[in-house]
Design a protein around this motif. Structure first.
Motif, PDB file in Angstrom:
ATOM      1  N   THR A   1       0.869  -1.176   0.000  1.00  0.00           N
ATOM      2  CA  THR A   1       0.000   0.000   0.000  1.00  0.00           C
ATOM      3  C   THR A   1       0.910   1.230   0.000  1.00  0.00           C
ATOM      4  OG1 THR A   1      -0.088   0.020   2.414  1.00  0.00           O
ATOM      5  CG2 THR A   1      -1.839  -1.170   1.287  1.00  0.00           C
ATOM      6  N   THR A   2       0.310   2.419   0.029  1.00  0.00           N
ATOM      7  CA  THR A   2       1.114   3.641   0.019  1.00  0.00           C
ATOM      8  C   THR A   2       0.890   4.436   1.293  1.00  0.00           C
ATOM      9  OG1 THR A   2       0.976   3.745  -2.383  1.00  0.00           O
ATOM     10  CG2 THR A   2       1.614   5.761  -1.272  1.00  0.00           C
ATOM     11  N   VAL A   3       1.974   4.979   1.842  1.00  0.00           N
ATOM     12  CA  VAL A   3       1.884   5.798   3.039  1.00  0.00           C
ATOM     13  C   VAL A   3       0.936   6.979   2.756  1.00  0.00           C
ATOM     14  CG1 VAL A   3       3.888   7.244   2.535  1.00  0.00           C
ATOM     15  CG2 VAL A   3       3.287   6.835   4.879  1.00  0.00           C
ATOM     16  N   PRO A   4       0.082   7.336   3.714  1.00  0.00           N
ATOM     17  CA  PRO A   4      -0.941   8.350   3.452  1.00  0.00           C
ATOM     18  C   PRO A   4      -0.435   9.781   3.212  1.00  0.00           C
ATOM     19  CG  PRO A   4      -1.513   7.054   5.389  1.00  0.00           C
ATOM     20  CD  PRO A   4      -0.118   6.688   5.002  1.00  0.00           C
ATOM     21  N   ARG A   5       0.557  10.221   3.995  1.00  0.00           N
ATOM     22  CA  ARG A   5       0.959  11.621   3.856  1.00  0.00           C
ATOM     23  C   ARG A   5       2.409  11.837   4.252  1.00  0.00           C
ATOM     24  NH1 ARG A   5       0.574  15.004   8.489  1.00  0.00           N
ATOM     25  NH2 ARG A   5       0.052  13.806  10.335  1.00  0.00           N
TER      26      ARG A   5
ATOM     27  N   GLN B   1       7.638  10.399   2.737  1.00  0.00           N
ATOM     28  CA  GLN B   1       6.552  10.829   1.857  1.00  0.00           C
ATOM     29  C   GLN B   1       6.099   9.651   1.005  1.00  0.00           C
ATOM     30  OE1 GLN B   1       8.088  14.041  -0.474  1.00  0.00           O
ATOM     31  NE2 GLN B   1       9.333  12.734  -1.759  1.00  0.00           N
ATOM     32  N   PRO B   2       4.892   9.740   0.434  1.00  0.00           N
ATOM     33  CA  PRO B   2       4.407   8.647  -0.401  1.00  0.00           C
ATOM     34  C   PRO B   2       5.347   8.383  -1.572  1.00  0.00           C
ATOM     35  CG  PRO B   2       2.626  10.160   0.123  1.00  0.00           C
ATOM     36  CD  PRO B   2       3.896  10.806   0.593  1.00  0.00           C
TER      37      PRO B   2
ATOM     38  N   ASP C   1       3.878  -0.121   3.806  1.00  0.00           N
ATOM     39  CA  ASP C   1       3.486   1.032   3.001  1.00  0.00           C
ATOM     40  C   ASP C   1       4.643   1.500   2.121  1.00  0.00           C
ATOM     41  OD1 ASP C   1       1.010   1.024   4.193  1.00  0.00           O
ATOM     42  OD2 ASP C   1       1.404   2.707   5.516  1.00  0.00           O
TER      43      ASP C   1
ATOM     44  N   SER D   1       2.306   9.648   9.974  1.00  0.00           N
ATOM     45  CA  SER D   1       1.766   9.706   8.607  1.00  0.00           C
ATOM     46  C   SER D   1       0.342   9.171   8.551  1.00  0.00           C
ATOM     47  CB  SER D   1       2.656   8.933   7.635  1.00  0.00           C
ATOM     48  OG  SER D   1       2.507   7.541   7.816  1.00  0.00           O
ATOM     49  N   ARG D   2       0.001   8.314   9.466  1.00  0.00           N
ATOM     50  CA  ARG D   2      -1.334   7.709   9.491  1.00  0.00           C
ATOM     51  C   ARG D   2      -2.313   8.478  10.375  1.00  0.00           C
ATOM     52  NH1 ARG D   2       0.733   1.479  10.084  1.00  0.00           N
ATOM     53  NH2 ARG D   2       1.438   1.267   7.934  1.00  0.00           N
TER      54      ARG D   2
END
Length: 97
Positions: A12-16, A33-34, A68, A95-96
């Motif tokens: 998945t990708t890190v949110p922010r 960062q994503p 992520d 980040s979450r």
């Protein structure tokens, strides 16, 4: 000054984006960062040379549970492996949030 790069698979990708820590004696800064390619990439810039195996062990442990995709830049001034692991976990939690 030593620079190291590591890559890890992700699902998945890190949110922010997150920036935490400070570069000072015995500590480090993490910029997270994503990632745009679905993988995690870690760039380490450290003032302490010769610890590539230690960095790899800490990152292998971290990415054994963190899935992520993120681009992570670490500016290190001699942080211990425990501090590195703690800061990485803090960056993910932030980040979450």
């Amino acid at each position: 000054m030593e620079t190291m790069r590591f890559d890890y698979p992700a699902s998945t990708t890190v949110p922010r984006r997150v920036c935490l820590g400070v570069v000072a004696s015995g500590d480090l800064e993490i910029l997270l960062q994503p990632s745009t390619d679905g993988k995690s990439h870690v760039l380490i810039q450290t003032s302490v040379t010769g610890f590539g195996d230690t960095w790899k062990a800490v990152l292998d442990w971290f990415f054994s549970t963190y899935t992520d995709a993120a681009d992570i830049v670490i500016h290190d001034a001699g942080a211990t492996p425990g501090t590195v692991a703690l800061r990485l976990q803090q960056a993910v939690e932030e980040s979450r949030a």
